[in-house]
Every structure is written in structure tokens, then in C-alpha cells.
Design a protein around this motif. Sequence first.
Motif, short mmCIF file in Angstrom:
data_model
loop_
_atom_site.label_atom_id
_atom_site.label_comp_id
_atom_site.label_asym_id
_atom_site.label_seq_id
_atom_site.Cartn_x
_atom_site.Cartn_y
_atom_site.Cartn_z
N GLY A 7 -83.55 -14.62 75.59
CA GLY A 7 -83.90 -14.55 77.01
C GLY A 7 -82.74 -14.89 77.92
N SER A 8 -81.76 -15.64 77.37
CA SER A 8 -80.62 -16.00 78.21
C SER A 8 -79.83 -14.78 78.63
CB SER A 8 -79.72 -16.99 77.46
OG SER A 8 -79.15 -16.37 76.34
N SER A 9 -80.04 -13.64 77.93
CA SER A 9 -79.34 -12.42 78.30
C SER A 9 -79.75 -11.94 79.69
CB SER A 9 -79.58 -11.32 77.26
OG SER A 9 -80.95 -11.00 77.24
N LEU A 10 -80.93 -12.40 80.16
CA LEU A 10 -81.36 -12.04 81.50
C LEU A 10 -80.40 -12.59 82.55
CD1 LEU A 10 -85.20 -12.72 81.27
CD2 LEU A 10 -84.08 -10.50 81.39
N ARG A 25 -95.55 -19.51 84.01
CA ARG A 25 -95.90 -18.66 82.88
C ARG A 25 -96.46 -17.35 83.39
NH1 ARG A 25 -99.80 -20.43 78.11
NH2 ARG A 25 -101.22 -19.93 79.80
N GLY A 26 -96.86 -17.34 84.68
CA GLY A 26 -97.54 -16.17 85.23
C GLY A 26 -96.63 -15.20 85.96
N THR A 27 -95.33 -15.53 86.04
CA THR A 27 -94.40 -14.60 86.71
C THR A 27 -93.27 -14.27 85.76
OG1 THR A 27 -93.24 -16.50 87.64
CG2 THR A 27 -94.87 -15.46 89.05
N PRO A 28 -92.67 -13.07 85.92
CA PRO A 28 -91.61 -12.67 84.97
C PRO A 28 -90.40 -13.60 85.06
CG PRO A 28 -92.36 -10.80 86.28
CD PRO A 28 -92.97 -12.02 86.88
N GLU A 29 -89.80 -13.83 83.92
CA GLU A 29 -88.63 -14.69 83.83
C GLU A 29 -87.49 -14.15 84.70
OE1 GLU A 29 -87.81 -15.22 79.75
OE2 GLU A 29 -86.54 -16.99 80.04
N ALA A 76 -77.43 -12.36 82.64
CA ALA A 76 -76.38 -11.39 82.96
C ALA A 76 -76.65 -10.71 84.31
CB ALA A 76 -76.29 -10.35 81.85
N THR A 77 -77.94 -10.59 84.65
CA THR A 77 -78.29 -9.90 85.90
C THR A 77 -78.02 -10.76 87.12
OG1 THR A 77 -80.54 -10.67 85.69
CG2 THR A 77 -80.07 -8.47 84.85
N ILE A 78 -77.84 -12.09 86.93
CA ILE A 78 -77.51 -12.91 88.09
C ILE A 78 -76.07 -13.40 87.98
CG2 ILE A 78 -79.87 -13.62 88.64
CD1 ILE A 78 -79.22 -16.30 87.25
N ALA A 79 -75.24 -12.53 87.40
CA ALA A 79 -73.79 -12.73 87.40
C ALA A 79 -73.33 -13.90 86.54
CB ALA A 79 -73.26 -12.90 88.83
N TYR A 80 -74.20 -14.37 85.62
CA TYR A 80 -73.69 -15.35 84.67
C TYR A 80 -73.21 -14.60 83.45
CZ TYR A 80 -73.27 -19.35 81.61
OH TYR A 80 -72.77 -20.30 80.75
N THR A 81 -71.90 -14.64 83.21
CA THR A 81 -71.34 -13.79 82.17
C THR A 81 -71.43 -14.47 80.81
OG1 THR A 81 -69.21 -14.64 82.91
CG2 THR A 81 -69.80 -12.39 83.55
N GLU A 82 -72.65 -14.45 80.27
CA GLU A 82 -72.81 -14.88 78.89
C GLU A 82 -72.50 -13.69 77.99
OE1 GLU A 82 -75.10 -12.48 79.64
OE2 GLU A 82 -76.11 -13.20 77.80
N LEU A 83 -72.99 -13.72 76.77
CA LEU A 83 -72.62 -12.69 75.80
C LEU A 83 -72.80 -11.27 76.33
CD1 LEU A 83 -71.68 -11.99 72.98
CD2 LEU A 83 -73.97 -12.48 72.13
N LEU A 84 -74.00 -10.97 76.80
CA LEU A 84 -74.28 -9.61 77.28
C LEU A 84 -73.46 -9.31 78.53
CD1 LEU A 84 -75.86 -6.97 77.12
CD2 LEU A 84 -77.69 -8.07 78.41
N GLY A 85 -73.37 -10.28 79.42
CA GLY A 85 -72.63 -10.10 80.67
C GLY A 85 -71.16 -9.77 80.40
#
Lengths: 272, 317
Positions: free
Chosen positions: B234-237, B125-129, B239-248
Motif C-alpha cells: 500500500g505504501s506504493s500509493l 476504514r470507510g474511505t479509500p486509502e 508515489a502519487t503524493i510525490a513521495y519517491t519510494e520504490l514505485l515513485g
Amino acid sequence: MTDTTEPMVRVSQIRKSYGKLEVLKGVSMQSMKGETVCVIGPSGSGKSTLLRCINHLERPDGGLVFVDGEMIGYELRGSRLTERTDRDVERQRRSVGMVFQRFNIFPHLTALENVALAPRSTGLLNRREATAAAAEQLERVGLSDRKDAYARQLSGGQQQRVAIARALAMSPKVLLFDEPTSALDPELVGEVLAVMKELAAGGMTMIVVTHELQFAREVGSQVIFMDEGAIVEQGPPDEVLGSPKNERTRNFISRVFKDDRQSADPSLSTAN
Amino acid sequence: MAGPSTAPPETKVDVPGLTELVDADVLAGRKLHKRPHPVRWLVGALIVAGLVWLVHSFAQGQIRWGDARGFVFNHDILTGLRRTIVITVLSSICGIALGTVFAVMRLSSNPVASSVAWLYVWIFRGTPELLQLLIWFNLALVFPVLSIPLVGSQRTIDVITPFMAALIGLSINAGAYIAENIRGAILAVESGQTEAATALGLSRRATLTKVVLPQAMPALIPSIGNQTIGLLKGSSLAATIAYTELLGQAQRIYFLNARVMELLFVVALWYLVATSVASVLQYYVERYYGRSERNQRTSAADRLISGAFSRLRGQTA
């Protein structure tokens, strides 16, 4: 197992402290089978803690409790008195029913489900048997018409009667009452006391912490007066309540009777 | 109280604004009107004007709405939406499971268990997702090979795919929040309930599952619902690790065709649809668990949703 000369409940030298506060200073008492022992005394005198030690809801710092000859909460391992396993303690608690000041009815369950829960989930009875037994117990406390009611639909007196039925459903050897009428509106006290009187008449062994001196006098086999973590006086109700030897007992009794008169509610003195 | 009167009482009253006395009963027969609210109307009109201007600007801006419309049901976008839903559902389930385990550990009388649970919540909880996702994704840099005794070993990059990294990261992060929600809801159940169950001889497990948790549920459902909606977004994050969900998926498309805003608006639309559906589901689950609640609490939002539904039903009926 049950021996007529052996007390149903024997409390021996129970001590309990919360931090520096000594709540029980080596209390001993006993109750024969079928007796109703009424424990009276000012708040903070250790009555409730004593009661909670009997079903090991509270772990005493010293001393032992026996119910029907069985050592509660502890067993001898070799020569060491060691706390029993959870499973063992749970089994022992099933033979000691408890009724609380604040009823503690499970609000998410109906009256019937409240009573049927413990027999069912401890494996004592199956679903059908538990339901039938619960209905029977509710009838015993005069609530067969409120089986499907939730706590919020019941008066305090009715909730407490459900709580008594719930405790009875486990067929306990002894019933503990922790100020069962103290949270009730005055006009509801009578119905709960009436159920308790019936139980006493039926031969149930009961230990009742109460402020209802009239009830203690009528129903009690013996009365114990506690103050500051110790038993000050005990004996037949007529002696302890009628002609107390100790000054603290006298003061307490006259204070309670004065309060009763001031509240001027007829149900207090003529509870059935 | 008063004796029987022989003559009817005088009912004429003097009302400011009228020149002569009027009969109170006659006046009372007139229609009553609400107080006018000129300021309210003015402010409302200004707000509406502002909104119209905003919509107009976007309509006139350099966005090809036609293209955007075309992308709403684009195959790749729908694939991304499906992945978003899958990762949200899976990480919600894992998060609730983790949260339950750690909440129970935190409340356990075993000091080691409760300290470990505290540590878990403190770290995740203390570090960014986003940071957590990046760390899971790059785990191969620390452990090139993952091996479990007796099971075997595999290269880390084969195991920690973008999907796995996202699932692990989102679940563990959500679990930390959910653990706290569950702990709070359990603590909010009156201690007398546990006492009564214990005194009846119920085991700790039965006390928790039959008495405490059912009562904690009404308080728990809203926070878990919010957690799930948070996960959806939050799952849109991932996208930054190459998981092509909606935003990706949207990003992949606009890197090629440069219709950046068009695609981002399409994505926003789908997120709104998804969160709205989730809110409606949450409303029904809450209502289900609220049935035997002691006091039926209804929030403004509850009334809004239930009101909207009854209005809808009223129109169709």
C-alpha cells in the motif's frame, strides 16, 4: 479488626435484576469466621449471582455486603452510599478468593505462574517471594510435581486445584466456590473435594455453591437452600438435608439424590 | 474363538484377470502400485504448456530484459526500496500503536471514548486509502499555518512533507484496521479469564496486559502480519503524493528513459522479495507466540513454509 462475635461475611438485603428478571430478591445471610456455608438449589435460583455479589464481580441493585466488617464495593460519602474507586474495589477483592466452575486457569501461564501472578502484579510479594509462595500453595493442593505444566497438560481436577492454590496465594479472608466440581468428570470430583475439606478443617471461611449434598452434609457448618432468588431454608446440614421443613427443599434434595444414584459412580458418595 | 485347526486353511483365491487359482500369500508378496492418473498428467501438461507459452511471449515481447536486469541494483531503485521499507516499518509501528489505543477505547465502558473509537474506524476504514493520502498531502489548502499553543507555529507545507503525509495517512489507515483486529482478538479471549483476573484483585490494566493480551496474541499476529504486508504494498500509493519510494523512483526513471515495463518488472521483483521476507518473519513471530497455545493450529501455508525450511536445512546438512 476481626471480632469473634461479628460474622466474617455478612450479606444484607441483596437485590439484583437482569432486565425484568429478578435474580436476587433481598437475600440476607452470614458466615462466621472458619465456617463453611454450603449454598444449594436448582440452577437459576440465584446462587452464583449471590456469590458474585460478595466480591463485587456483580454490582447489586440494592443491599450491602460486608467482609470482616468492611463494606464491599460501596462507601459512605457524606450520607450517600457511593461506589468505591476501582483501586479500592480491587484491594477489597484481594481478600476474597474465588474458584470458578470452569477453573479459568490462565492457559498461557504454567501452574506456578498462574499462582504467582496475582501476588506479584498486585505488589503483595516480590518475584522471588511470589514464586516461593506459589510453590508452597501448589504443594498444599498436592501439585508440587506439576509446577511447570500448562492448563492443557492438566486434568480438570488438577486445573481446579491450581485454581484453588491461585486463590489461596492472596491469603484471602474468605474463599468463594462457584460449583467447583460441576464441570469435572465424576472420577475427578473426589480430589477437589478432598482439598476443600482440608481447607475447611484448617479454619478457612468458605462459601460453597454446590450440588454435592454429601459434601455439604459432611463439611458444611450450615446449609442454605435457595430457590427463585430467595433463601427458602437454612440451618445445620442435618436439619436442612436430613429433615427439610419446606416442600421445595424436599423435592430438590430427593431429585439430586436420585440423580446421584443413577450416575452410579462410587466416587460421588465416597469422596474421601 | 475357534478351536485349534488341524490342517492349514485353504489360501487359494480366484482373482479376476488370472486363469487359475493363485495362492493369496504369494500374490500378497508382490509390489503394490499407485493408481495411474492420466487426466492429472494431461491437465498438468496443459498448464505447464500454457506457462511456457506465457514466459516465451514475455521473453520475445518488446522488453529489454538486459536493461531490466541492469536496473535491479540501480542506485535510485535501491534508494526507493529503502524508503519503502522505512515508511512500512514506521507506519506499521504507528498503526499498531493507534490500533491498540483505539481498540481499548472501543472496548472501554466510557461511552464517549467508545463512540470516538467507532467513528475513527468508520471514517478511515470507510474511505479509500489513496483519497486519505491526497487529503493529508493537501492539508495546507485548509490550514496554511499549523500552530500548537505554547509550542509555536509553522507553515503547513514545511511540516506535511510528502514523507509526513504518507506516514500519517498510512498509519491512520492501518490503525483503523488493526484496531478492529485487536478488538476481535480481545473479544475472542474467554470472558472467564477476565473474571478470574478481576476476582484475584488485578487492576484492569494488569488484567489486559498480563492475562488478556498474551492470549489474544496468537490470533493477532497473523492479522497484524497481513496488515504489515498490506502496508508494504500500500505504501506504493505514496508515489502519487510525490513521495519517491520504490514505485515513485521507478516512475521518475521511466519518465526519462521510457523503459516503462522494464522498470515496473524490477519494482514487482523487489516487492516480491520484500513480501517474501516479511512472510518468513511473520512465520517465526507466529511460532514464537504460538508456543503455549492451547491447540497448536497449523495451516497449509504454515506447513508449506516450515516444510520448505526443513527441506532447505536437509539439503545443506
